[in-house]
Design an enzyme around this catalytic site. Structure first.
Site, PDB file in Angstrom:
ATOM      1  CE  LYS A 173      -2.017  -1.476   3.720  1.00 48.45           C
ATOM      2  NZ  LYS A 173      -2.915  -1.730   4.878  1.00 48.45           N
ATOM      3  CB  THR A 204      -7.491   8.410   6.562  1.00 50.97           C
ATOM      4  OG1 THR A 204      -6.410   8.874   7.404  1.00 50.97           O
ATOM      5  CG2 THR A 204      -7.710   9.406   5.434  1.00 50.97           C
ATOM      6  N   GLY A 206      -8.849   3.787  10.203  1.00 60.24           N
ATOM      7  CA  GLY A 206      -9.438   2.504   9.833  1.00 60.24           C
ATOM      8  C   GLY A 206      -9.230   2.100   8.392  1.00 60.24           C
ATOM      9  CB  THR A 207      -7.277   3.600   5.595  1.00 58.66           C
ATOM     10  OG1 THR A 207      -7.736   4.912   5.872  1.00 58.66           O
ATOM     11  CG2 THR A 207      -7.182   3.413   4.103  1.00 58.66           C
ATOM     12  N   GLY A 208      -6.663   0.780   6.677  1.00 55.39           N
ATOM     13  CA  GLY A 208      -6.053  -0.522   6.446  1.00 55.39           C
ATOM     14  C   GLY A 208      -6.969  -1.677   6.802  1.00 55.39           C
ATOM     15  CB  CYS A 209      -9.216  -2.256   9.705  1.00 47.55           C
ATOM     16  SG  CYS A 209      -8.036  -1.936  11.026  1.00 47.55           S
TER      17      CYS A 209
END
Length: 263
Positions: A173, A204, A206-209
């Site tokens: 990412k 932003t 919580g983007t990865g989860c």
């Protein structure tokens, strides 16, 4: 039956990341979400004020309870906290006939540590080898491999370094790089470059989860890895654009943006 996805992750009391973000994402994408809670955090828009991991036996019991009765079409991991939990979860996933999306969470959006440094080797040697897709961000790539990415051209080097630990696919990412949000998905031979415009929105959390859960949802529906990742990228890009202020710090992405867009 509705496709079933299991998240193995920590609880975010503020509702922006972790188990809460995972289940919201799964609902938004039309799958049945289930959970194994690995840790409880006291967390809000300003950061993580405390974290308490659950005993390994509690994590094992939750996992077996769900998988042995209900069954799963995909598994997704997030915060695993300790060596003991990383190794237990890796063993459980290795014995489950379902694709696994491994989000090797190291730190929170606010820079708070969510993984003991002593657990890094277990992530490399136990967890990544059972991954269908691993989804590290650039900080996690550096933490796991020592490769520091400062340009788009270095994403290939980062991917190669992570693939050495055994995941079938890796999604590097590149959201921390300047310019468009560029990610690289590869299995070591095929390459898929995913680009999206960068939205001027600081909310932003919580983007990865959210991205990892969206990928798992796609895999549970029977999509191939490239298609599942492409659809997840589209979903999370919209969620970032619609992210909203909450509390006094960084707000969450909007998991229900499609519902509101169609209202």
């Amino acid at each position: 039956m509705i496709p079933r996805v299991l998240t193995v992750a920590g609880s975010d009391s503020g509702g922006g990341a972790g188990i809460q973000a995972d289940l919201k994402t799964m609902l938004a994408l039309g799958v049945h979400g289930m959970s194994v809670i690995t840790a409880v955090t006291a967390q809000n828009s300003l950061g993580v004020q405390g974290a308490w991991e659950l005993p390994v036996e509690a994590v094992r019991a939750q996992y077996r309870s769900v998988v042995d009765d209900i069954g799963v079409q995909a598994v997704k991991t997030g915060m695993l906290a300790s060596v003991e939990l990383v190794e237990a979860v890796a063993e459980l996933i290795g014995g489950t006939d379902a694709p696994a999306v491994i989000d090797p969470v190291g730190v929170s959006k606010h820079g708070d540590s969510l993984l003991a440094s002593s657990a890094l080797e277990s992530v490399r040697t136990k967890l990544l080898p059972v991954a269908t897709v691993a989804t590290p961000n650039l900080d996690e790539v550096a933490q796991l491999t020592g490769v520091h990415v400062e340009s788009e051209e270095q994403l290939r080097q980062a991917a190669a370094a992570v693939l050495e630990y055994g995941p079938r696919w890796v999604l590097i990412k590149g959201g921390h790089l300047p310019g468009d949000a560029v990610d690289l998905l590869t299995d070591g031979s095929a390459e898929h470059w995913l680009r999206a415009p960068r939205h001027d929105n600081r909310h932003t959390h919580g983007t990865g989860c959210t991205l990892a859960s969206a990928i798992a949802s796609g895999l549970a529906k029977g999509l191939a890895v490239p298609e599942a990742v492409t659809a997840a990228k589209e979903y999370v890009t919209g969620a970032i654009e619609a992210g909203f202020a909450l509390g006094g710090g960084i707000g969450p992405v909007d998991h229900g943006w499609r519902f509101r867009a169609g209202a």
